[in-house]
Enzyme design. Sequence first.
Site, short mmCIF file in Angstrom:
data_model
loop_
_atom_site.label_atom_id
_atom_site.label_comp_id
_atom_site.label_asym_id
_atom_site.label_seq_id
_atom_site.Cartn_x
_atom_site.Cartn_y
_atom_site.Cartn_z
N ALA A 87 58.33 11.49 -6.35
CA ALA A 87 59.66 11.37 -5.91
C ALA A 87 60.26 9.98 -6.08
CB ALA A 87 59.80 11.87 -4.48
N GLU A 146 55.68 25.25 -4.71
CA GLU A 146 55.62 25.37 -3.37
C GLU A 146 56.92 24.41 -2.69
OE1 GLU A 146 55.54 24.68 0.04
OE2 GLU A 146 54.13 22.68 -0.39
N TRP A 178 58.42 13.36 -1.60
CA TRP A 178 58.21 12.33 -0.85
C TRP A 178 57.78 12.75 0.79
CZ3 TRP A 178 61.03 13.39 3.29
CH2 TRP A 178 62.12 14.36 3.08
N CYS A 231 57.50 21.46 4.80
CA CYS A 231 57.89 22.61 4.45
C CYS A 231 57.44 23.82 5.62
CB CYS A 231 57.32 23.02 3.27
SG CYS A 231 55.68 22.57 2.76
N LYS A 290 54.97 12.82 -11.74
CA LYS A 290 56.29 12.40 -11.56
C LYS A 290 56.45 12.34 -9.93
CE LYS A 290 60.71 12.97 -11.05
NZ LYS A 290 60.81 11.87 -10.30
P1 NDP Z 1 63.58 17.67 -4.35
O1 NDP Z 1 63.26 18.95 -4.47
O2 NDP Z 1 64.87 17.09 -4.94
O3 NDP Z 1 62.47 16.41 -4.67
C1 NDP Z 1 61.09 16.86 -4.94
C2 NDP Z 1 60.85 16.52 -6.42
O4 NDP Z 1 61.35 17.14 -7.47
C3 NDP Z 1 60.85 14.91 -6.78
O5 NDP Z 1 59.95 14.47 -7.55
C4 NDP Z 1 62.21 15.23 -7.49
O6 NDP Z 1 62.38 13.82 -8.26
C5 NDP Z 1 61.98 16.32 -8.30
N1 NDP Z 1 63.06 16.93 -8.83
C6 NDP Z 1 64.40 16.78 -8.10
N2 NDP Z 1 65.24 17.57 -9.18
C7 NDP Z 1 64.60 17.76 -10.16
C8 NDP Z 1 64.92 18.82 -11.30
N3 NDP Z 1 65.98 19.35 -11.58
N4 NDP Z 1 63.83 19.06 -12.14
C9 NDP Z 1 62.61 18.46 -11.78
N5 NDP Z 1 62.18 17.72 -10.99
C10 NDP Z 1 63.29 17.61 -9.77
O7 NDP Z 1 63.61 17.08 -2.82
P2 NDP Z 1 64.83 16.18 -2.08
O8 NDP Z 1 63.90 14.93 -1.73
O9 NDP Z 1 66.03 15.98 -2.67
O10 NDP Z 1 64.74 16.92 -0.68
C11 NDP Z 1 65.84 18.09 -0.58
C12 NDP Z 1 65.28 19.25 0.05
O11 NDP Z 1 64.13 19.84 -0.71
C13 NDP Z 1 64.78 19.25 1.49
O12 NDP Z 1 65.99 19.21 2.46
C14 NDP Z 1 63.87 20.35 1.66
O13 NDP Z 1 64.50 21.40 1.82
C15 NDP Z 1 63.30 20.50 0.17
N6 NDP Z 1 62.01 19.77 0.18
C16 NDP Z 1 60.93 20.52 0.34
C17 NDP Z 1 59.58 19.96 0.52
C18 NDP Z 1 58.42 20.51 0.63
O14 NDP Z 1 57.53 20.24 1.03
N7 NDP Z 1 58.41 22.10 0.34
C19 NDP Z 1 59.37 18.40 0.11
C20 NDP Z 1 60.61 17.84 -0.02
C21 NDP Z 1 61.74 18.48 0.09
P3 NDP Z 1 63.63 12.86 -7.90
O15 NDP Z 1 62.93 12.05 -6.47
O16 NDP Z 1 63.61 11.84 -8.92
O17 NDP Z 1 64.94 13.40 -7.54
#
Ligand code: NDP
Length: 455
Positions: free
Chosen positions: A156, A228, A130, A262, A154
């Site tokens: 967020a 990533e 997101w 990130c 897919k």
């Molecule tokens: P998530 O990693 O949970 O979400 C990112 C995407 O992955 C979303 O589409 C999410 O779907 C999906 N996802 C989550 N869990 C799974 C899974 N087990 N298998 C497959 N897909 C999955 O990020 P959060 O929003 O929870 O953020 C938490 C932490 O992630 C942050 O504090 C940060 O550290 C890190 N982050 C890093 C980013 C970057 O740019 N590198 C971006 C965002 C987060 P859904 O929303 O439906 O759960």
Amino acid sequence: MAIATINPTTGETLKTFEPLKDTEILAKLDLAGKSFEEYRQTSFLERSHWLEQAATILDQEKPDLGKLMTLEMGKPLKAAIAEVEKCALVCRYYAENAANFLADVPIETDASHSFIKYQPLGVILAVMPWNFPFWQVFRFAAPALMAGNVGLLKHASNVPQCALAIEDIINRSGFPKGVFQTLLIGAAQVANLMADDRVKAATLTGSEPAGISLAVASGKQIKKTVLELGGSDPFIVLESADLETAVSTAVTARMLNNGQSCIAAKRFIIAESVADQFEKLLVEKFQALKIGNPMAADTDLGPLATPDILQELDQQVKNAVKSGGKVLTGGHPLTEMPGNFYPPTIIIDIPVDKPIAQEEFFGPVALLFRVPDIEAAIKLANDSPFGLGASAWTTNTEEQNRLIQEIEAGAVFINSMVKSDPRLPFGGIKRSGYGRELSIQGLHEFVNVKTVWVN
Ligand code: NDP
């Protein structure tokens, strides 16, 4: 997590969506598979034309698209509009360059004729976060579609309207039906998608647990992934640095996207000789930032995207203080405001051997560390499970060369903040993930690099 638009500025639920039923997911997979067979036959010229159209739509509609992003995840509107502009840029970059990047490469061997041929893989799944709801998707989609692949998104669960808007833009650009589809589904469905024969590979940007889960599901099917993930990027300032510019850039590098990037600078590693001055200036600049409604033109810092992120950040700050850290400014959620607001925060004196020093702070919190010299700066910068980007400030060429050579990261920026640029590869090492996006390397991640030998 419910699929819904919840305004992070007010906490109000604005719209909820029913996740797709299994039969609907299967129908979309079917369409994606069939579309690929036709789409792979289209020419680069046609694909470039469609992608140019997407860029035009993005440019024309950037005020509304920006508002949608700000509404769903809270980034300041001016940053959201700039993000849409960058999406147009990446579309134009690949529209112009992909044909060259994917042209046959003749290689002289003892065959009468041998060469490399790049061919699309098929349906690629993109699991996206997101924080840059448009940019993360377009930097995947532009190269993937130019290569002749088709995409399934897919996104967020908290940015469903952005996800649908992106699908709509790509459809309106003229791409054939089914070439890019949004799936409104929960994370639990991702493993099933990876097990489907029609899905050939996947890319994910997000947290470590999400990355691991996708990598496991893909590994079971022997399917390629690009990951990533997080970062705790160092921002090193040595004695010869232009301190004023370094501090101003430090503020931007930490506060970008309300601190939720990130590649944000997260650990500030400062030479002892300039540390007092750096600290004083940073505190002043953090305190001068305007926090508030992200739709307002003069807002520097909006809310965090979700209550969970706010809570996690608050807990991390508490842990940092428990571990010996001292808060110079900020340090508590802004409970007097509705929504998920956290103030710009600076923490010093965290002992480097404490586990909290190794964590990624996904919000407007800067950790400051003092070091005696470049030796110690590089050691501390590398003392991290992550390796995404690094920014280092020095005017001494010998020091610059050492930093470029010795920093363990996917990118090193000297006298600049870390940023992505369509012309340069982007990605990390260590627990920040693997594979590259953008540039020619990003385009080559999802193609079959076919060796051809003719005698
Ligand atoms: P998530 O990693 O949970 O979400 C990112 C995407 O992955 C979303 O589409 C999410 O779907 C999906 N996802 C989550 N869990 C799974 C899974 N087990 N298998 C497959 N897909 C999955 O990020 P959060 O929003 O929870 O953020 C938490 C932490 O992630 C942050 O504090 C940060 O550290 C890190 N982050 C890093 C980013 C970057 O740019 N590198 C971006 C965002 C987060 P859904 O929303 O439906 O759960």
